[in-house]
Design a protein around this motif. Structure first.
Motif, PDB file in Angstrom:
ATOM      1  N   SER A  50       0.782  -1.119   0.059  1.00 10.08           N
ATOM      2  CA  SER A  50      -0.042  -0.013   0.063  1.00 10.08           C
ATOM      3  C   SER A  50       0.792   1.237   0.131  1.00 10.08           C
ATOM      4  O   SER A  50       0.422   2.222   0.282  1.00 10.08           O
ATOM      5  CB  SER A  50      -1.060  -0.002   1.233  1.00 10.08           C
ATOM      6  N   ALA A  51       2.192   1.064  -0.106  1.00 10.52           N
ATOM      7  CA  ALA A  51       3.066   2.192  -0.055  1.00 10.52           C
ATOM      8  C   ALA A  51       2.900   3.264  -1.467  1.00 10.52           C
ATOM      9  O   ALA A  51       2.469   2.755  -2.397  1.00 10.52           O
ATOM     10  CB  ALA A  51       4.435   2.107  -0.326  1.00 10.52           C
ATOM     11  N   TYR A  52       3.097   4.554  -1.190  1.00  8.82           N
ATOM     12  CA  TYR A  52       2.501   5.386  -2.250  1.00  8.82           C
ATOM     13  C   TYR A  52       3.580   5.256  -3.518  1.00  8.82           C
ATOM     14  O   TYR A  52       3.064   5.410  -4.646  1.00  8.82           O
ATOM     15  CB  TYR A  52       3.110   6.860  -1.719  1.00  8.82           C
ATOM     16  N   TRP A  53       4.901   4.964  -3.216  1.00  6.70           N
ATOM     17  CA  TRP A  53       5.891   4.685  -4.317  1.00  6.70           C
ATOM     18  C   TRP A  53       5.590   3.642  -5.251  1.00  6.70           C
ATOM     19  O   TRP A  53       6.012   3.570  -6.407  1.00  6.70           O
ATOM     20  CB  TRP A  53       7.424   4.517  -3.792  1.00  6.70           C
ATOM     21  N   ARG A  54       4.617   2.780  -4.639  1.00  8.08           N
ATOM     22  CA  ARG A  54       4.094   1.632  -5.938  1.00  8.08           C
ATOM     23  C   ARG A  54       2.955   2.061  -6.911  1.00  8.08           C
ATOM     24  O   ARG A  54       3.138   1.558  -7.786  1.00  8.08           O
ATOM     25  CB  ARG A  54       3.440   0.325  -5.216  1.00  8.08           C
ATOM     26  N   THR A  55       2.492   3.208  -6.251  1.00 13.15           N
ATOM     27  CA  THR A  55       1.467   3.837  -7.273  1.00 13.15           C
ATOM     28  C   THR A  55       2.141   4.807  -8.028  1.00 13.15           C
ATOM     29  O   THR A  55       1.498   5.180  -9.116  1.00 13.15           O
ATOM     30  CB  THR A  55       0.225   4.407  -6.801  1.00 13.15           C
ATOM     31  N   ALA A  56       3.189   5.332  -7.745  1.00 14.23           N
ATOM     32  CA  ALA A  56       3.712   6.585  -8.501  1.00 14.23           C
ATOM     33  C   ALA A  56       4.310   5.915  -9.511  1.00 14.23           C
ATOM     34  O   ALA A  56       5.335   5.099  -9.514  1.00 14.23           O
ATOM     35  CB  ALA A  56       4.614   7.431  -7.756  1.00 14.23           C
ATOM     36  N   ARG A  57       4.429   6.398 -10.789  1.00 11.31           N
ATOM     37  CA  ARG A  57       5.028   5.846 -12.212  1.00 11.31           C
ATOM     38  C   ARG A  57       5.875   6.875 -12.732  1.00 11.31           C
ATOM     39  O   ARG A  57       5.577   8.029 -12.453  1.00 11.31           O
ATOM     40  CB  ARG A  57       4.078   5.168 -12.969  1.00 11.31           C
ATOM     41  N   ALA A  58       6.707   6.534 -13.431  1.00 12.72           N
ATOM     42  CA  ALA A  58       7.537   7.577 -14.148  1.00 12.72           C
ATOM     43  C   ALA A  58       6.541   8.240 -15.226  1.00 12.72           C
ATOM     44  O   ALA A  58       5.811   7.357 -15.803  1.00 12.72           O
ATOM     45  CB  ALA A  58       8.689   6.865 -14.660  1.00 12.72           C
ATOM     46  N   PRO A  59       7.043   9.297 -15.813  1.00 16.06           N
ATOM     47  CA  PRO A  59       5.891   9.971 -16.950  1.00 16.06           C
ATOM     48  C   PRO A  59       6.238   9.035 -18.001  1.00 16.06           C
ATOM     49  O   PRO A  59       7.183   8.502 -18.432  1.00 16.06           O
ATOM     50  CB  PRO A  59       6.382  11.292 -17.066  1.00 16.06           C
ATOM     51  N   MET A  60       4.975   8.961 -18.837  1.00 15.80           N
ATOM     52  CA  MET A  60       5.015   8.330 -20.204  1.00 15.80           C
ATOM     53  C   MET A  60       5.767   9.129 -21.242  1.00 15.80           C
ATOM     54  O   MET A  60       5.749  10.340 -21.142  1.00 15.80           O
ATOM     55  CB  MET A  60       3.593   8.115 -20.844  1.00 15.80           C
ATOM     56  N   ARG A  61       6.774   8.484 -21.977  1.00 15.95           N
ATOM     57  CA  ARG A  61       7.566   9.053 -22.838  1.00 15.95           C
ATOM     58  C   ARG A  61       7.036   9.156 -24.243  1.00 15.95           C
ATOM     59  O   ARG A  61       6.496   8.197 -24.881  1.00 15.95           O
ATOM     60  CB  ARG A  61       9.032   8.182 -22.978  1.00 15.95           C
ATOM     61  N   ALA A  62       7.120  10.361 -24.922  1.00 15.34           N
ATOM     62  CA  ALA A  62       6.446  10.581 -26.183  1.00 15.34           C
ATOM     63  C   ALA A  62       7.655  10.015 -27.355  1.00 15.34           C
ATOM     64  O   ALA A  62       8.995   9.981 -27.094  1.00 15.34           O
ATOM     65  CB  ALA A  62       6.206  11.971 -26.455  1.00 15.34           C
ATOM     66  N   GLY A  63       7.089   9.623 -28.279  1.00  7.59           N
ATOM     67  CA  GLY A  63       7.887   8.895 -29.228  1.00  7.59           C
ATOM     68  C   GLY A  63       7.587   7.637 -30.030  1.00  7.59           C
ATOM     69  O   GLY A  63       6.687   7.038 -29.300  1.00  7.59           O
ATOM     70  N   PRO A  64       8.349   7.271 -30.856  1.00 10.06           N
ATOM     71  CA  PRO A  64       8.104   5.630 -31.373  1.00 10.06           C
ATOM     72  C   PRO A  64       8.238   4.573 -30.353  1.00 10.06           C
ATOM     73  O   PRO A  64       9.207   4.666 -29.628  1.00 10.06           O
ATOM     74  CB  PRO A  64       9.290   5.666 -32.340  1.00 10.06           C
ATOM     75  N   GLY A  65       7.317   3.896 -30.123  1.00 12.52           N
ATOM     76  CA  GLY A  65       7.239   2.758 -29.145  1.00 12.52           C
ATOM     77  C   GLY A  65       6.935   3.174 -27.774  1.00 12.52           C
ATOM     78  O   GLY A  65       7.260   2.310 -26.740  1.00 12.52           O
ATOM     79  N   GLY A  66       6.580   4.435 -27.415  1.00 11.68           N
ATOM     80  CA  GLY A  66       6.473   4.883 -26.094  1.00 11.68           C
ATOM     81  C   GLY A  66       5.120   3.987 -25.667  1.00 11.68           C
ATOM     82  O   GLY A  66       5.181   3.868 -24.519  1.00 11.68           O
ATOM     83  N   TRP A  67       4.188   4.044 -26.389  1.00 20.23           N
ATOM     84  CA  TRP A  67       3.007   3.191 -25.632  1.00 20.23           C
ATOM     85  C   TRP A  67       3.534   1.788 -25.657  1.00 20.23           C
ATOM     86  O   TRP A  67       2.823   1.167 -24.414  1.00 20.23           O
ATOM     87  CB  TRP A  67       1.936   3.184 -26.705  1.00 20.23           C
ATOM     88  N   ARG A  68       4.174   1.101 -26.161  1.00 23.74           N
ATOM     89  CA  ARG A  68       4.670  -0.206 -25.705  1.00 23.74           C
ATOM     90  C   ARG A  68       5.531  -0.292 -24.686  1.00 23.74           C
ATOM     91  O   ARG A  68       5.319  -1.203 -23.794  1.00 23.74           O
ATOM     92  CB  ARG A  68       5.508  -0.733 -26.924  1.00 23.74           C
ATOM     93  N   ALA A  69       6.438   0.796 -24.461  1.00 22.08           N
ATOM     94  CA  ALA A  69       7.399   1.017 -23.218  1.00 22.08           C
ATOM     95  C   ALA A  69       6.694   1.165 -22.037  1.00 22.08           C
ATOM     96  O   ALA A  69       7.077   1.060 -20.936  1.00 22.08           O
ATOM     97  CB  ALA A  69       8.452   2.166 -23.482  1.00 22.08           C
ATOM     98  N   SER A  70       5.514   1.801 -22.017  1.00 21.97           N
ATOM     99  CA  SER A  70       4.792   2.117 -20.816  1.00 21.97           C
ATOM    100  C   SER A  70       4.014   1.006 -20.202  1.00 21.97           C
ATOM    101  O   SER A  70       3.766   1.190 -18.944  1.00 21.97           O
ATOM    102  CB  SER A  70       3.523   3.105 -21.120  1.00 21.97           C
ATOM    103  N   ALA A  71       3.996  -0.159 -20.864  1.00 21.11           N
ATOM    104  CA  ALA A  71       3.483  -1.369 -20.459  1.00 21.11           C
ATOM    105  C   ALA A  71       4.536  -2.343 -19.910  1.00 21.11           C
ATOM    106  O   ALA A  71       4.363  -3.299 -19.081  1.00 21.11           O
ATOM    107  CB  ALA A  71       2.534  -2.147 -21.176  1.00 21.11           C
ATOM    108  N   LEU A  72       5.936  -2.192 -20.246  1.00 24.29           N
ATOM    109  CA  LEU A  72       7.057  -2.911 -19.742  1.00 24.29           C
ATOM    110  C   LEU A  72       7.305  -2.752 -18.343  1.00 24.29           C
ATOM    111  O   LEU A  72       7.279  -1.622 -17.894  1.00 24.29           O
ATOM    112  CB  LEU A  72       8.232  -2.454 -20.863  1.00 24.29           C
ATOM    113  N   PRO A  73       7.595  -3.852 -17.804  1.00 25.05           N
ATOM    114  CA  PRO A  73       8.273  -3.721 -16.347  1.00 25.05           C
ATOM    115  C   PRO A  73       9.292  -3.135 -16.242  1.00 25.05           C
ATOM    116  O   PRO A  73      10.153  -2.882 -17.038  1.00 25.05           O
ATOM    117  CB  PRO A  73       8.150  -5.239 -15.930  1.00 25.05           C
ATOM    118  N   ARG A  74       9.459  -2.008 -15.075  1.00 18.75           N
ATOM    119  CA  ARG A  74      10.596  -1.186 -14.735  1.00 18.75           C
ATOM    120  C   ARG A  74      11.325  -1.764 -13.732  1.00 18.75           C
ATOM    121  O   ARG A  74      10.682  -2.481 -12.616  1.00 18.75           O
ATOM    122  CB  ARG A  74      10.138   0.273 -14.433  1.00 18.75           C
ATOM    123  N   SER A  75      12.571  -1.709 -13.865  1.00 22.04           N
ATOM    124  CA  SER A  75      13.451  -2.314 -12.682  1.00 22.04           C
ATOM    125  C   SER A  75      14.372  -1.138 -11.990  1.00 22.04           C
ATOM    126  O   SER A  75      14.136  -0.246 -12.392  1.00 22.04           O
ATOM    127  CB  SER A  75      14.185  -3.501 -13.137  1.00 22.04           C
TER     128      SER A  75
END
Length: 77
Positions: free
Chosen positions: A52-77
């Motif tokens: 339930s921590a806040y940092w789990r709900t906060a995501r990096a902003p979506m990046r504009a550009g080619p493949g940006g929509w696909r990168a938005s669903a990829l897991p981040r490490s």
């Protein structure tokens, strides 16, 4: 001392074996020790879950550009 005291654990129903009573005693004493150490530490209760921590709900902003929509669903490490 000759004075008898009340038992800490009393079996009300059933006929447990010595091993079952030993296991029950170990669990009850471990929980009591955990509660007393938490009370002496002054923690004020259990720690909140990190799910339930806040940092789990906060995501990096979506990046504009080619493949940006696909990168938005990829897991981040």
């Amino acid at each position: 001392m000759s004075e008898e005291s009340e038992p800490l654990i009393r079996v009300v129903q059933g006929d447990p074996t010595a091993e079952e009573l030993a296991a029950l005693t170990a669990v009850v004493s471990a929980k009591a020790a955990e509660a007393s150490s938490a009370a002496s530490a002054g923690s004020g209760g259990p720690r909140p879950s990190t799910w339930s921590a806040y940092w789990r709900t906060a995501r990096a902003p979506m990046r504009a550009g080619p493949g940006g929509w696909r990168a938005s669903a990829l897991p981040r490490s």
